[in-house]
Design an enzyme around this catalytic site. Sequence first.
Site, PDB file in Angstrom:
ATOM      1  N   GLY A   1     -34.103  71.464 162.880  1.00  0.00           N
ATOM      2  CA  GLY A   1     -33.096  70.441 163.128  1.00  0.00           C
ATOM      3  C   GLY A   1     -32.468  70.085 161.791  1.00  0.00           C
ATOM      4  O   GLY A   1     -32.882  70.594 160.744  1.00  0.00           O
TER       5      GLY A   1
ATOM      6  N   ARG B   1     -31.802  67.851 156.168  1.00  0.00           N
ATOM      7  CA  ARG B   1     -31.218  67.240 154.967  1.00  0.00           C
ATOM      8  C   ARG B   1     -29.705  67.121 155.095  1.00  0.00           C
ATOM      9  O   ARG B   1     -28.972  67.152 154.118  1.00  0.00           O
ATOM     10  CB  ARG B   1     -31.590  68.036 153.716  1.00  0.00           C
TER      11      ARG B   1
ATOM     12  N   ASP C   1     -37.606  66.133 150.932  1.00  0.00           N
ATOM     13  CA  ASP C   1     -36.909  64.950 150.425  1.00  0.00           C
ATOM     14  C   ASP C   1     -35.484  64.806 150.952  1.00  0.00           C
ATOM     15  O   ASP C   1     -34.820  63.806 150.684  1.00  0.00           O
ATOM     16  CB  ASP C   1     -36.904  64.936 148.890  1.00  0.00           C
ATOM     17  N   GLY C   2     -34.984  65.809 151.691  1.00  0.00           N
ATOM     18  CA  GLY C   2     -33.644  65.696 152.262  1.00  0.00           C
ATOM     19  C   GLY C   2     -32.519  65.804 151.260  1.00  0.00           C
ATOM     20  O   GLY C   2     -31.378  65.457 151.568  1.00  0.00           O
TER      21      GLY C   2
ATOM     22  N   ARG D   1     -19.372  69.919 153.958  1.00  0.00           N
ATOM     23  CA  ARG D   1     -18.691  71.157 154.336  1.00  0.00           C
ATOM     24  C   ARG D   1     -17.783  70.898 155.530  1.00  0.00           C
ATOM     25  O   ARG D   1     -18.077  70.093 156.418  1.00  0.00           O
ATOM     26  CB  ARG D   1     -19.687  72.267 154.655  1.00  0.00           C
TER      27      ARG D   1
ATOM     28  N   ASP E   1     -30.744  79.915 163.447  1.00  0.00           N
ATOM     29  CA  ASP E   1     -30.117  78.599 163.243  1.00  0.00           C
ATOM     30  C   ASP E   1     -28.984  78.665 162.222  1.00  0.00           C
ATOM     31  O   ASP E   1     -28.298  77.658 162.010  1.00  0.00           O
ATOM     32  CB  ASP E   1     -31.165  77.564 162.828  1.00  0.00           C
ATOM     33  N   ASN E   2     -28.778  79.823 161.604  1.00  0.00           N
ATOM     34  CA  ASN E   2     -27.659  79.991 160.674  1.00  0.00           C
ATOM     35  C   ASN E   2     -26.518  80.817 161.264  1.00  0.00           C
ATOM     36  O   ASN E   2     -25.624  81.250 160.537  1.00  0.00           O
ATOM     37  CB  ASN E   2     -28.144  80.647 159.378  1.00  0.00           C
TER      38      ASN E   2
ATOM     39  N   ASP F   1     -23.681  77.940 155.604  1.00  0.00           N
ATOM     40  CA  ASP F   1     -25.018  77.599 155.120  1.00  0.00           C
ATOM     41  C   ASP F   1     -25.543  78.632 154.131  1.00  0.00           C
ATOM     42  O   ASP F   1     -26.336  79.504 154.464  1.00  0.00           O
ATOM     43  CB  ASP F   1     -25.996  77.413 156.286  1.00  0.00           C
TER      44      ASP F   1
END
Length: 484
Positions: free
Chosen positions: A90, A93, A126-127, A180, A258-259, A268
């Site tokens: 999901g 970050r 840490d995102g 983006r 997921d990309n 990405d």
Amino acid sequence: MPPSPSFRPATTHAALGPDFYDPVQPARFPETILRHRNQRWAERVGLGTLDDGEWIAHFGRFAPLPGSFDTPLALRYHGHQFRSYNPDLGDGRGFLFAQLVDPEDGRLLDLATKGSGRTPWSRGADGRLTLKGGVREVLATTMLEALGVDTSKSFSLIETGEELERHDEPSPTRGAVLVRLSHSHIRIGTFQRLAYEGDTANLGRLLEHCVTHYRPDCRGADTAATAALFLERVAADVARTGARWLATGFVHGVLNTDNINITGESFDYGPWRFLPSHDPAFTAAYFDETGLYAFGRQPDTLAWNLTRLAECLLPLGDHAALEAALNSFWPGFQREMASAILDRLALVPTGPEEDAELLTALFTALFDTKIGYERFFFDWRGGADERALSGPAGAIYRSEAFAPLARLLRDREASPSANLDHPYFARPAPRTMLIDEMEALWAPIAARDDWSALEAALAEIEEMRQAYAGTAAAKSSTRPGSSA
């Protein structure tokens, strides 16, 4: 000042409902230093009138854009990572910050983040995003757009004043947040999550949403027909992007499901690379130990990922129709590969057999001679053999290994898009972005906060974009104090 009258905000993704996302709050950063603003695309979507302070307020502190989301949305999805299924993915970050409509072509667009803080999907991380990672994405997207690849755009890069610990960079390293601009952030993994959970109702809602807002030409007589048309169109656009990667010598590096999004747009960017010379086994990621995502294996990987999408659509469609749609990928890829190579060389197509012969000779010559990948396309644009033979690589082009390709190139007609009068083609060498060049651009930023080399490189890439787009020379869209 407010956005210009051409700004057309949207909140389309919210209509899917809370099963598809989680409202989140952005991180609060110690500093917000503007390092890059994509003024050309900002002007296109109606945000070019923002001054730098307003820009930072929206894209560094994430004050809502008027008419779009009041609260950012972290999107839910799963995915295969190096072909191992991960149900704990999901937006970890990043988030969907805003949506808008492109006033030029009416497409729905996303403004989404990378490095904007923790979300429910951060998995203990840490995102955050490193500044170097943000610079790398700016360079990847700018180069790919210039070379004719359908890619996300690096809209904004803001340094955050944070020091981050990373195992793959000298640490502590500087932090940043990237925004983006993309056509969609709905991924194959978005469908996989619902299929994994057996949620056929929301799977159908997701398909309907995608067809309504991204693929209106894919609506069939019933849901099954729509699912097959949708898969066929996604396969066609993914094939086009994959072919363009190969034609530009690009290695994405992390082609997890997921990309891959449902518009086929490349996005990405992590450990990407451009080829120095043609090598099917060339990999971008140091952790890709088996070469799964190597340059020459990218088409196979895209086909594998599309098969996972087809599996997700089985509860909504007909097996035979979905299989036929999936099988359209390889013929489509072959067509797109020929088109991409001919576009790069600015040559007129002759016919399927003749074009296939040219491609075979081309990749054989590139492999055997080890000529610089971008060097070759730069030298032979328009089939101009005199220009190629008189240049720095002339000895290679006169070699026996290159002779079969040289004969085929000389027989070809240049297309009107060759644009060889553009000043870019008077350069002694093309603008490239190999790993050592990228590192050389980063070094003065890391050592003394000197951005001049990066800004000069972005200006060169803009000149290249204009040249390959068939336009006359124009001023760069760089604004004082920021990058274009």
